[in-house]
Design an enzyme around this catalytic site. Structure first.
Site, short mmCIF file in Angstrom:
data_model
loop_
_atom_site.label_atom_id
_atom_site.label_comp_id
_atom_site.label_asym_id
_atom_site.label_seq_id
_atom_site.Cartn_x
_atom_site.Cartn_y
_atom_site.Cartn_z
N GLU A 3 -5.00 -4.12 -1.47
CA GLU A 3 -6.43 -3.96 -1.21
C GLU A 3 -6.73 -2.71 -0.40
OE1 GLU A 3 -4.79 -6.91 1.87
OE2 GLU A 3 -4.44 -6.30 -0.21
N GLU A 33 11.11 -3.84 12.29
CA GLU A 33 10.58 -2.76 11.44
C GLU A 33 9.19 -2.38 11.95
OE1 GLU A 33 10.24 -1.66 6.72
OE2 GLU A 33 9.69 -3.69 7.33
N CYS A 37 10.07 1.58 3.34
CA CYS A 37 11.13 0.66 3.75
C CYS A 37 12.47 1.35 3.88
CB CYS A 37 11.22 -0.51 2.77
SG CYS A 37 11.63 -0.04 1.09
N PHE A 90 0.80 -1.22 0.00
CA PHE A 90 0.00 0.00 0.00
C PHE A 90 0.83 1.26 0.00
CE2 PHE A 90 1.01 -0.50 4.50
CZ PHE A 90 1.25 0.81 4.90
N LYS A 146 -1.87 -7.01 -9.05
CA LYS A 146 -2.75 -6.95 -7.89
C LYS A 146 -2.27 -5.83 -7.00
CE LYS A 146 -2.76 -8.68 -3.83
NZ LYS A 146 -3.39 -7.53 -3.08
N SER A 177 6.24 -7.19 3.24
CA SER A 177 7.02 -7.51 4.44
C SER A 177 8.02 -8.63 4.14
CB SER A 177 6.10 -7.94 5.58
OG SER A 177 5.54 -9.21 5.32
#
Length: 385
Positions: A161, A368, A265, A134, A158, A210
């Protein structure tokens, strides 16, 4: 189709639902892959120069809609407007780079012996897919889409969401430029991602997310004989030496750990301070405290993506404070302006937090957090840092 299951898309500014998008089931995934498969022969048989010309038209189209796309990112993701424009511009930079594929993708011919010639060339794989997070709704998909298409592959994306609207709009605009079936989009969560990774007609998988999920995707795709690139997270450290420019360092440290509300990140989430530097810490805290909730202006910081992220980040802060006995130098949970914004408008507003640790083994020093949290540790010298 009113019977189609939909996915609610919310804005992190208020938590309100701003759109419903069709949720792709197994049949929709198959249809998207089949569309890409049918488009592959004619698309891959074009010359790379011809495909680059199509990508140039796509670049022109998206540049004309860059403001609209940036506003969509602000709305569904929560970035500030300047951050959203950066998201768009960085994505389009990769598209610009792909325009040079006629030059950069050239193969080689080498005469290795009398009458023996070696030749290498790049051949399209077929249908490839991208599964993206996202935090950069346009930039991350465009790490791979332009290059995959430019080299003759067709693509199934994809989007996250949590933030599908930006790339859905990009796909709509791309329909006006790309041949049918070259770029396809499906919506959903884990089930859709697994269906793409498992699909027999997909030759390669690009994943960003992740580290834990990246490992699973890499293993799952590899076991099925697919090419795969799976990118995970990071824990990034800054080292502040005693002779650093405190003003400049404080500015850049705060920009790094609070930009995009820390949801990137490359956020600098650990600051290793060599020697005693109380002035640097004071400047970092003052600058972070001066940030305000919002979407525009140089001191604005947006919300985190959703309630789950808000809860996870605040739990990490509480664990650092109560379990690891870190000192909370600045508490974003109680930042007055972010707290007031959350109380009056709803949404997932969390102010910047600065933690002073006693051990490099503390959980927040190693995990993280993916939020606006900076962990600070004092170090004796550069070797210790």
């Amino acid at each position: 189709d009113p019977s189609t299951e939909t996915l609610a898309v919310t804005t992190p500014h208020t938590g309100a639902t701003i759109a419903h998008v069709p949720l792709s089931g197994a049949a929709a995934v198959d249809a998207a892959v089949l569309s890409a498969k049918r488009a592959f022969p004619s698309w891959s048989q074009q010359t790379v120069k011809s495909r680059a010309s199509v990508l140039l038209r796509l670049l022109t189209k998206l540049q004309a809609h860059s403001d609209e796309l940036a506003q969509l990112i602000v709305r569904e993701h929560g970035k500030t407007l300047s951050e959203a424009h950066g998201d768009v511009s960085k994505g389009l930079e990769t598209l610009e780079y792909a325009l040079g594929l006629p030059q950069t993708s050239q193969g080689h011919v080498l005469q290795v012996s009398g009458g023996v010639v070696c030749r290498d060339e790049r051949v399209a794989l077929g249908v490839v897919c991208g599964i993206v997070p996202f935090n950069f709704p346009l930039m991350v998909p465009f790490w791979t889409i332009p290059l995959a298409l430019g080299m003759g592959n067709t693509y199934v994306l994809k989007p996250s969401e949590k933030c599908p609207l930006t790339m859905m709009r990009v796909a709509e605009l791309a329909q006006e430029v790309l041949p049918p079936g070259v770029l396809n989009l499906v919506n959903g969560g884990q089930a859709v991602a697994e269906a793409l990774v498992d699909h027999q007609d997909i030759s390669a998988v690009a994943f960003v997310g992740s580290s834990a999920v990246a490992r699973k995707v890499h293993l799952r795709a590899s076991e099925r004989g697919k090419r795969v690139v799976a990118l995970g997270g990071a824990k990034n450290h800054l080292v502040a030496m005693p002779d650093c420019d405190s003003q400049m360092a404080a500015r850049d440290i705060v920009a790094s750990f609070t930009g995009c509300a820390g949801q990137r990140c490359m956020a600098a989430s650990v600051l290793l301070v060599v020697g005693e530097q109380p002035e640097l810490l004071r400047l970092v805290i003052d600058r972070a405290r001066s940030l305000v909730p919002g979407s525009s202006g140089g001191s604005a910081m947006g919300p985190v993506i959703d309630q789950a992220a808000f809860d996870r980040i605040t739990q990490e802060i509480s664990h650092a404070e109560h379990t690891d006995k870190a000192t909370v130098l600045l508490d974003g949970r109680q930042h007055p302006e972010f707290t007031a914004q959350r109380a009056s408008r709803g949404g997932y507003w969390l102010g910047p937090t600065v933690l002073l640790h006693q051990s490099s083994e503390d959980q927040a020093m190693r995990r993280e957090i993916f939020g606006p949290v900076l962990s600070v540790l004092q170090c004796r010298d550069l070797d210790h840092a």
